[in-house]
Design an enzyme around this catalytic site. Structure first.
Site, PDB file in Angstrom:
ATOM      1  CD  GLU A  30      -2.687   1.020   2.218  1.00 52.84           C
ATOM      2  OE1 GLU A  30      -2.720   0.112   3.150  1.00 52.84           O
ATOM      3  OE2 GLU A  30      -3.772   1.984   2.546  1.00 52.84           O
ATOM      4  CG  ASN A  75      -7.770   2.451   5.355  1.00 52.22           C
ATOM      5  OD1 ASN A  75      -8.631   1.689   5.005  1.00 52.22           O
ATOM      6  ND2 ASN A  75      -7.351   2.609   6.621  1.00 52.22           N
ATOM      7  CG  ASN A 175      -9.327  -1.280   1.457  1.00 51.70           C
ATOM      8  OD1 ASN A 175      -8.892  -2.525   1.626  1.00 51.70           O
ATOM      9  ND2 ASN A 175      -9.466  -0.516   2.386  1.00 51.70           N
ATOM     10  CD  GLU A 176     -10.277  -2.601   5.947  1.00 53.49           C
ATOM     11  OE1 GLU A 176     -10.254  -1.353   6.480  1.00 53.49           O
ATOM     12  OE2 GLU A 176      -9.386  -3.398   6.370  1.00 53.49           O
ATOM     13  CE1 TYR A 247      -3.655  -6.086   8.924  1.00 52.25           C
ATOM     14  CE2 TYR A 247      -5.792  -4.980   8.818  1.00 52.25           C
ATOM     15  CZ  TYR A 247      -4.829  -5.331   8.231  1.00 52.25           C
ATOM     16  OH  TYR A 247      -4.382  -4.989   6.980  1.00 52.25           O
ATOM     17  CD  GLU A 295      -6.242  -4.585   4.150  1.00 52.79           C
ATOM     18  OE1 GLU A 295      -5.993  -4.394   5.614  1.00 52.79           O
ATOM     19  OE2 GLU A 295      -6.559  -3.980   3.424  1.00 52.79           O
ATOM     20  CD  GLN A 351       0.196  -2.323   4.204  1.00 51.47           C
ATOM     21  OE1 GLN A 351       0.995  -1.674   3.579  1.00 51.47           O
ATOM     22  NE2 GLN A 351      -0.984  -1.772   4.335  1.00 51.47           N
TER      23      GLN A 351
HETATM   24  O1  AHR Z   1      -2.933  -2.437   6.232  1.00 50.28           O
HETATM   25  C1  AHR Z   1      -3.297  -1.326   6.861  1.00 50.28           C
HETATM   26  C2  AHR Z   1      -4.676  -1.010   6.694  1.00 50.28           C
HETATM   27  O2  AHR Z   1      -5.705  -1.858   7.348  1.00 50.28           O
HETATM   28  C3  AHR Z   1      -5.403  -0.923   5.381  1.00 50.28           C
HETATM   29  O3  AHR Z   1      -4.909   0.214   4.704  1.00 50.28           O
HETATM   30  C4  AHR Z   1      -6.720  -0.994   5.651  1.00 50.28           C
HETATM   31  O4  AHR Z   1      -7.409  -1.643   4.451  1.00 50.28           O
HETATM   32  C5  AHR Z   1      -7.009  -1.835   6.800  1.00 50.28           C
HETATM   33  O5  AHR Z   1      -7.803  -1.186   7.702  1.00 50.28           O
END
Ligand code: AHR
Length: 505
Positions: A30, A75, A175-176, A247, A295, A351
């Protein structure tokens, strides 16, 4: 009577889950912090090639075994104009990136990204902006990338030095979009309609594309479940995958629950499969959606500091330093993805460089492997073939978040190379876990190997000063007797056990 302390795995060559898709070992680049700038791209660095790509980082990416890379966000993509990143580099605009409060110079864009994927041998997964933009711009980007020639946009790509189409197959529809933090955040109905219509246009432009609709950005989102159902009510027929993001923050929970993070991932995957299959029934469709876990990682999110009102260029953001315990948890998350390889057919470790990443760099200086590099590299290398359905018995421990959790977490892959690989995590920080693997119909044809990632200090990390403090080590080869393998998994450890098989398999 106290529960037995030994864990057991029962294997059978006939019981398989499915074939591992190489796209399971994807990653993510990203425009965020130093992932691109001074991460993989640093013109003037002693190791940079003519295109400005760091060859020391490229070598580590190849060693990591990454197969595919998602780009340019995240994002970031939700306010991005792809046209800013093509054409002569010195004419490109500098823009505010509202997602991460930084200045984007656009020195790195589509052409540079394609050069990077080719140099690193990666399949690209491109995200389109469905935050501030829509159907037209997504179609334009696809035409620029994939149409052979004879239109303004495809000929523009030629004029930018790329006469051959990029042939990008994998596309994320935004994305999201469920996240209130997302630029251009939408309701599920708004997004579902937009995703469906964008997908329809994209398939008209290039019928070979594989399209990924945004699922929830976490299983804890208040809209989780409803979001998937509503989006799929609009877009089921138009897309190939639904995305999942997760995450795990070590600081946000007790240690026992953190070490059992895979329980959450497991539940998330089975719930999303159920939601996809319910939509399939409602659509009376013969198509079965795949899941793109595009992700996933460990992220010390609670340590993140909000922007200070400045707009820096390529600042140090989200540069988490991972411990041995984090590497073990990451291994456990990989085991979960493999156990669902029949439905999760693409995934991206988020990432790749510097930003919550397995590879770190210093501007003008070296690049090195974080602890989490190692389980990913071993899985990417050895988990190729058929995942076996195992029967596992294990002692358990009590966690505040997930109740009783097995100490052993494992999967096994019957490899294309004629080797059976067992991936196993011992979640017990205090004691070794004796393990017996019953080989069923498998017959071994050579010495077994046992690689371990563990440390007397589970908080040990790799740093620029001590880049190889934590690496996997080889244990003495365990013996196979009467169709059984017996060994001990060290406290809090990631284990890779390799058994060469006779040709009969
Ligand atoms: O990977 C970091 C961020 O986490 C990304 O930009 C977003 O898609 C997610 O919230």
């Amino acid at each position: 009577m106290p529960a037995p302390r030994t864990a057991e795995i029962f294997l059978d060559p006939h019981f398989t889950t499915g074939e591992v898709d190489p796209l399971l070992f994807g990653s993510f680049v990203e425009h965020l912090g130093r992932c691109v700038y001074t991460g993989l791209f640093e013109p003037g660095h002693p190791a940079a090639d003519a295109a400005g790509l760091r060859t020391d980082v490229l070598a580590l990416i190849r060693e990591l075994g990454v197969t595919m890379v998602r780009y340019p966000g995240g994002n970031f993509v939700s306010a991005y104009r792809w046209e800013d990143g093509v054409g002569p580099a010195d004419l490109r605009p500098r823009r505010l990136d509202p997602a991460w409060r930084t200045i984007e110079t656009n020195r790195f864009g589509l052409g540079e990204f394609t050069a990077f994927t080719r140099a690193a041998g990666l399949e690209p997964m491109m995200a389109v902006n469905l935050g501030t933009r829509g159907i037209t711009e997504a179609g334009d980007l696809l035409e620029y990338c994939n149409h052979p020639s004879g239109t303004t946009l495809s000929d523009l790509r030629g004029a930018h030095g790329a006469p051959e189409p990029y042939g990008i197959r994998l596309w994320c529809l935004g994305n999201e979009m469920d996240g209130p933090w997302q630029v251009g955040h939408k309701t599920a109905d708004e997004y579902g309609r937009l995703a469906a219509e964008t997908a329809r246009l994209m398939r008209m432009v290039d019928p070979s594309v594989r399209l990924i609709a945004c699922g929830s950005s976490g299983s804890g989102m208040p809209t989780f479940g409803d979001w998937e159902s509503t989006v799929l009510s609009h877009a089921y027929d138009q897309v190939d995958y639904l995305s999942l993001h997760a995450y795990y923050d070590p600081d946000a929970t007790d240690q026992g629950s953190y070490l059992a993070s895979a329980q959450d991932m497991e539940r998330f995957i089975t719930d999303v499969i159920a939601l996809c299959d319910a939509a399939r029934a409602r659509h009376r469709s013969t198509k079965r959606l795949s899941l793109a876990f595009d992700e996933w990682n460990i992220w010390y999110m609670s340590r993140q500091r909000p922007g200070q009102g400045e707009w820096p260029r390529a600042p140090r953001l989200l540069e988490d330093v991972y411990t041995v315990a984090d590497a073990v948890v990451l291994g456990s998350l990989l085991i979960t993805l493999l156990r669902h390889c029949d439905r999760v057919t693409a995934a991206c470790l988020a990432q790749l460089v510097n930003v919550i990443a397995p590879i770190m760099t210093e501007p003008g200086g070296p690049a090195w492997r974080q602890t989490t590099f190692h389980p990913f590299a071993q899985a990417a290398r050895y988990a190729r073939g058929q995942v076996l359905r195992l029967h596992i018995t294990s002692p358990t421990y009590e966690t505040p978040k997930y109740g009783d959790v097995p100490l052993l977490h494992a999967t096994a892959v019957h490899g294309e190379d004629g080797v059976l690989t067992v991936f196993a995590v011992n979640r017990d920080p205090a004691a070794s876990l004796p393990l017996t693997v019953h080989l069923g119909g498998f017959r071994t044809a050579g010495p077994v190997s046992h690689s371990v990632l563990a440390d007397a200090d589970p908080t040990a990390v790799n740093t620029m000063a001590e880049p190889d403090r934590v690496t996997p080590r080889d244990e003495p080869a365990p013996a196979v007797e009467k169709g059984r393998l017996t060994l001990a998994l060290p406290p809090l450890s990631w284990n890779v056990i390799r058994l060469p098989l006779t040709a009969a398999h």
